[in-house]
Write a protein that holds these residues in place. Structure first.
Motif, PDB file in Angstrom:
ATOM      1  N   ASN A  74       0.820  -1.214   0.000  1.00  0.00           N
ATOM      2  CA  ASN A  74       0.000   0.000   0.000  1.00  0.00           C
ATOM      3  C   ASN A  74       0.854   1.263   0.000  1.00  0.00           C
ATOM      4  N   GLN A  75       2.104   1.157  -0.489  1.00  0.00           N
ATOM      5  CA  GLN A  75       3.002   2.304  -0.539  1.00  0.00           C
ATOM      6  C   GLN A  75       3.156   2.791  -1.976  1.00  0.00           C
ATOM      7  N   VAL A  76       3.275   4.099  -2.142  1.00  0.00           N
ATOM      8  CA  VAL A  76       3.446   4.673  -3.480  1.00  0.00           C
ATOM      9  C   VAL A  76       4.769   4.235  -4.085  1.00  0.00           C
ATOM     10  N   VAL A  77       5.845   4.318  -3.285  1.00  0.00           N
ATOM     11  CA  VAL A  77       7.170   3.894  -3.757  1.00  0.00           C
ATOM     12  C   VAL A  77       7.734   2.907  -2.736  1.00  0.00           C
ATOM     13  N   PRO A  78       7.394   1.632  -2.856  1.00  0.00           N
ATOM     14  CA  PRO A  78       7.883   0.648  -1.887  1.00  0.00           C
ATOM     15  C   PRO A  78       9.368   0.360  -2.079  1.00  0.00           C
ATOM     16  N   GLN A  79       9.996  -0.130  -1.012  1.00  0.00           N
ATOM     17  CA  GLN A  79      11.406  -0.510  -1.096  1.00  0.00           C
ATOM     18  C   GLN A  79      11.520  -1.927  -1.641  1.00  0.00           C
TER      19      GLN A  79
END
Length: 388
Positions: A254-259
């Motif tokens: 649910n992150q825009v730019v995940p790691q």
């Protein structure tokens, strides 16, 4: 002098592009990508295509309405444009006799339609909506229990509305999530269902997981992109066998730019066949300004956006995964690369600035077959676990 300034202003306006290349709303078609993004999608989706020339008499005016339509309805329809001045062969193959022309490509076997109605976003939407197929079930007091309990592992999406019929947007969502979710529409008279989900106001959108008897309310704007992104998170967790706890266990979902890490790699990159993994090489999580740019790019090129290459964006900690970073030879910290993951791992390095215009240009080149991929020698090293 004033007359000269007016003349120059008129000249600039006359030379302005009908659609700027950085336009985030419409998809630019050419002979390399037309079949992939229009013809092959006619199994169940509808495309609206504006064929134009830069100097034709009406397209700038028409473009305003196409843009207005695309802002809210891109995804419900595949809204695209073709510059016939640069794609003569494509326009001939699509039997475009004059420009401007708008054609609607409905699902097979319906024939291609030449749109000759009023050129307005509302009229185009009303005309094209008739071609949208639907897997939405109209729920009643008699059938809602069966609907909720069938296929327990599959989430149910229910729209509570006071309006008659099924909204076009909801029909389209049922197509995008076919075989992943079941869709139903309920009315105030469905009192058992209304009571179960504590509906106090309309419209209301609910996702229900039968196996856990748990429901989740949607709180955003009732527009396609927001609803699609919300449902997509649940589709990728529940349908793959996850639970409602997955979102906390897997925050990258649910992150825009995940790691990109050992834990997240399958979910955000490796198991997405046909996608490009856009990896930012950074020493720390991206700043807000960069995240905003990536959000715009994700909205334009992410899953099911129907725009050129399908792209998932992420970042790699070059300090934690130095070996992984160095396997992309010739790249540097702060750079963006596009990885094609598979039996042969290949990448294209983006050499320009990281902004909407320049990254879009690189993605369009990749989608059009004009970018050269570099093979990763010896394969990709294993990623490290994310630090707690």
């Amino acid at each position: 002098m004033a007359i000269q300034h007016v003349f120059l202003l008129l000249l600039v306006c006359a030379l302005a592009e009908v659609y700027e290349k950085t336009n985030p709303n419409v998809f630019f078609l050419n002979s390399q990508n037309f079949d992939k993004h229009v013809t092959k999608k006619r199994d169940k989706h509808v495309s609206i295509v504006h064929f134009y020339r830069e100097r034709d008499s009406k397209s700038k005016e028409w473009a305003e309405e196409i843009n207005e339509l695309a802002k809210d309805w891109q995804g419900v329809y595949n809204i695209a444009v073709v510059n016939c001045g640069a794609n003569e062969g494509l326009c001939e193959s699509q039997d475009v006799k004059t420009t401007p022309t708008i054609k609607v490509y409905p699902p097979f076997p319906a024939p291609v339609q030449i749109y000759d109605g009023e050129i307005s976003s509302k009229s185009l939407n009303n005309y094209s909506s008739r071609f949208i197929n639907s897997f939405v079930v109209e729920l009643t007091e008699e059938n809602y229990s069966t609907f909720l309990n069938e296929k327990p592992s599959m989430p149910k999406v229910i729209l509570f509305t006071e309006k008659s019929g099924t909204p076009t947007l909801f029909k389209s969502l049922s197509l995008h999530f076919e075989n992943k979710m079941l869709f139903g529409v309920a009315k105030p008279e469905d009192k058992g269902l209304v009571a179960k989900f504590k509906v106090k106001a309309y419209p209301k959108l609910v996702l229900y997981k039968t196996s856990d008897n748990k429901s989740f309310d949607y709180s955003g704007d009732l527009k396609f992109r927001g609803i699609f992104d919300w449902l997509n998170v649940y589709a990728e967790t529940f349908v793959s066998g996850g639970t409602d706890a997955v979102l906390s266990v897997k925050p990258w979902m649910n992150q825009v730019v995940p790691q990109l890490t050992k834990q997240s790699a399958d979910d955000i990159c490796y198991k997405h066949e046909g996608f490009l993994c856009a990896i930012l090489f950074l020493e720390s999580a991206p700043e807000d300004s960069l995240t905003t740019i990536i959000k715009s790019l994700s909205d334009k090129y992410g899953s099911k956006k129907d725009r050129g290459a399908d792209v998932k964006f992420m970042w790699l900690d070059v300090n934690t995964d130095r070996g992984y970073f160095e396997s992309f030879e010739g790249t540097s910290i702060g750079q963006l690369v596009f990885l094609k993951h598979g039996k042969r791992n290949r990448y294209v390095a983006h050499d320009g600035k990281i902004n909407l215009a320049e990254v879009s240009n690189t993605i369009e080149k990749i989608g059009g077959g004009d970018a050269k991929f570099v093979n990763i020698k010896g394969g990709l090293p294993e990623l490290n676990m994310q630090k707690k």
